[in-house]
Design a protein around this motif. Structure first.
Motif, PDB file in Angstrom:
ATOM      1  N   SER A  17       0.780  -1.223  -0.128  1.00 38.89           N
ATOM      2  CA  SER A  17       0.008   0.144  -0.106  1.00 38.89           C
ATOM      3  C   SER A  17       0.828   1.383   0.122  1.00 38.89           C
ATOM      4  O   SER A  17       0.792   2.328  -0.723  1.00 38.89           O
ATOM      5  N   ASP A  21       0.793   4.004  -3.183  1.00 44.08           N
ATOM      6  CA  ASP A  21       0.302   5.457  -3.078  1.00 44.08           C
ATOM      7  C   ASP A  21       1.545   6.381  -2.659  1.00 44.08           C
ATOM      8  O   ASP A  21       1.323   6.930  -1.944  1.00 44.08           O
ATOM      9  N   GLY A  44       4.988  -7.764   0.940  1.00 43.09           N
ATOM     10  CA  GLY A  44       3.683  -8.308   0.057  1.00 43.09           C
ATOM     11  C   GLY A  44       2.376  -8.143   0.672  1.00 43.09           C
ATOM     12  O   GLY A  44       2.209  -7.894   2.012  1.00 43.09           O
ATOM     13  N   GLN A  46      -0.196  -9.508   2.098  1.00 43.47           N
ATOM     14  CA  GLN A  46      -0.406 -10.654   2.811  1.00 43.47           C
ATOM     15  C   GLN A  46      -2.194 -10.839   3.080  1.00 43.47           C
ATOM     16  O   GLN A  46      -2.518 -11.952   3.333  1.00 43.47           O
ATOM     17  N   ILE A  47      -2.833  -9.881   2.851  1.00 45.63           N
ATOM     18  CA  ILE A  47      -4.332  -9.807   2.832  1.00 45.63           C
ATOM     19  C   ILE A  47      -4.759 -10.847   2.017  1.00 45.63           C
ATOM     20  O   ILE A  47      -5.694 -11.488   2.253  1.00 45.63           O
TER      21      ILE A  47
HETATM   22  C1  LIG Z   1      -5.765   3.642  -0.632  1.00 48.95           C
HETATM   23  C2  LIG Z   1      -5.630   2.408  -1.299  1.00 48.95           C
HETATM   24  N1  LIG Z   1      -4.464   2.360  -2.000  1.00 48.95           N
HETATM   25  C3  LIG Z   1      -4.441   1.038  -2.881  1.00 48.95           C
HETATM   26  C4  LIG Z   1      -5.313  -0.071  -2.428  1.00 48.95           C
HETATM   27  C5  LIG Z   1      -5.338  -1.223  -3.164  1.00 48.95           C
HETATM   28  N2  LIG Z   1      -4.878  -2.468  -2.500  1.00 48.95           N
HETATM   29  C6  LIG Z   1      -5.457  -3.349  -1.960  1.00 48.95           C
HETATM   30  S1  LIG Z   1      -4.746  -4.561  -1.154  1.00 48.95           S
HETATM   31  C7  LIG Z   1      -3.219  -3.951  -1.626  1.00 48.95           C
HETATM   32  C8  LIG Z   1      -2.036  -4.423  -0.986  1.00 48.95           C
HETATM   33  C9  LIG Z   1      -1.909  -4.953   0.446  1.00 48.95           C
HETATM   34  O1  LIG Z   1      -0.720  -5.304   1.027  1.00 48.95           O
HETATM   35  P1  LIG Z   1       0.120  -4.447   2.086  1.00 48.95           P
HETATM   36  O2  LIG Z   1       0.076  -2.891   1.728  1.00 48.95           O
HETATM   37  O3  LIG Z   1       1.416  -5.003   2.048  1.00 48.95           O
HETATM   38  O4  LIG Z   1      -0.522  -5.231   3.287  1.00 48.95           O
HETATM   39  P2  LIG Z   1      -0.967  -6.599   3.837  1.00 48.95           P
HETATM   40  O5  LIG Z   1      -1.964  -7.118   2.995  1.00 48.95           O
HETATM   41  O6  LIG Z   1       0.282  -7.222   3.999  1.00 48.95           O
HETATM   42  O7  LIG Z   1      -1.402  -6.151   5.222  1.00 48.95           O
HETATM   43  C10 LIG Z   1      -3.451  -2.533  -2.206  1.00 48.95           C
HETATM   44  C11 LIG Z   1      -2.371  -1.984  -2.884  1.00 48.95           C
HETATM   45  C12 LIG Z   1      -6.283   0.402  -1.771  1.00 48.95           C
HETATM   46  N3  LIG Z   1      -7.397  -0.510  -1.523  1.00 48.95           N
HETATM   47  N4  LIG Z   1      -6.550   1.394  -1.030  1.00 48.95           N
END
Ligand SMILES: Cc1ncc(C[n+]2csc(CCOP(=O)(O)OP(=O)(O)O)c2C)c(N)n1
Length: 80
Positions: A17, A21, A44, A46-47
């Motif tokens: 994320s 962004d 990565g 992980q969600i």
């Molecule tokens: C403001 C925003 N930007 C981008 C996304 C798209 N998005 C959904 S899941 C994800 C990646 C999640 O991975 P991470 O940030 O590494 O968190 P984790 O899943 O490991 O907790 C992204 C970029 C979003 N939902 N909201």
């Protein structure tokens, strides 16, 4: 949220994320109160491991580990 409340704010985001962004960090320079941004750099999204994604493709197509080092990002955006 910080702008609406004008309160000191803790932001917790994952590494993908933050990367996705990263240009938004320029907005933190305009903050009227202190903001702490904590990046959970666990390589990565992980969600996507919580979703019924196919295990064989999970790393490459869903988690997408990027091996990022965020230690210079604050300096890049002239943040403390
Ligand atoms: C403001 C925003 N930007 C981008 C996304 C798209 N998005 C959904 S899941 C994800 C990646 C999640 O991975 P991470 O940030 O590494 O968190 P984790 O899943 O490991 O907790 C992204 C970029 C979003 N939902 N909201």
């Amino acid at each position: 949220m910080q702008r609406a409340t004008a309160k000191p704010t803790l932001v917790l985001v994952g590494d993908l994320s933050a990367l996705y962004d990263i240009n938004a960090l320029v907005l933190l320079r305009q903050s009227s109160t202190s903001i702490v941004l904590l990046v959970v750099n666990n390589n990565g999204g992980q969600i996507f491991s919580l979703l019924p994604t196919p295990e064989a493709e999970r790393q490459n197509l869903y988690c997408m580990p990027q091996d990022m080092d965020f230690s210079h990002v604050a300096a890049m955006f002239r943040l403390n």
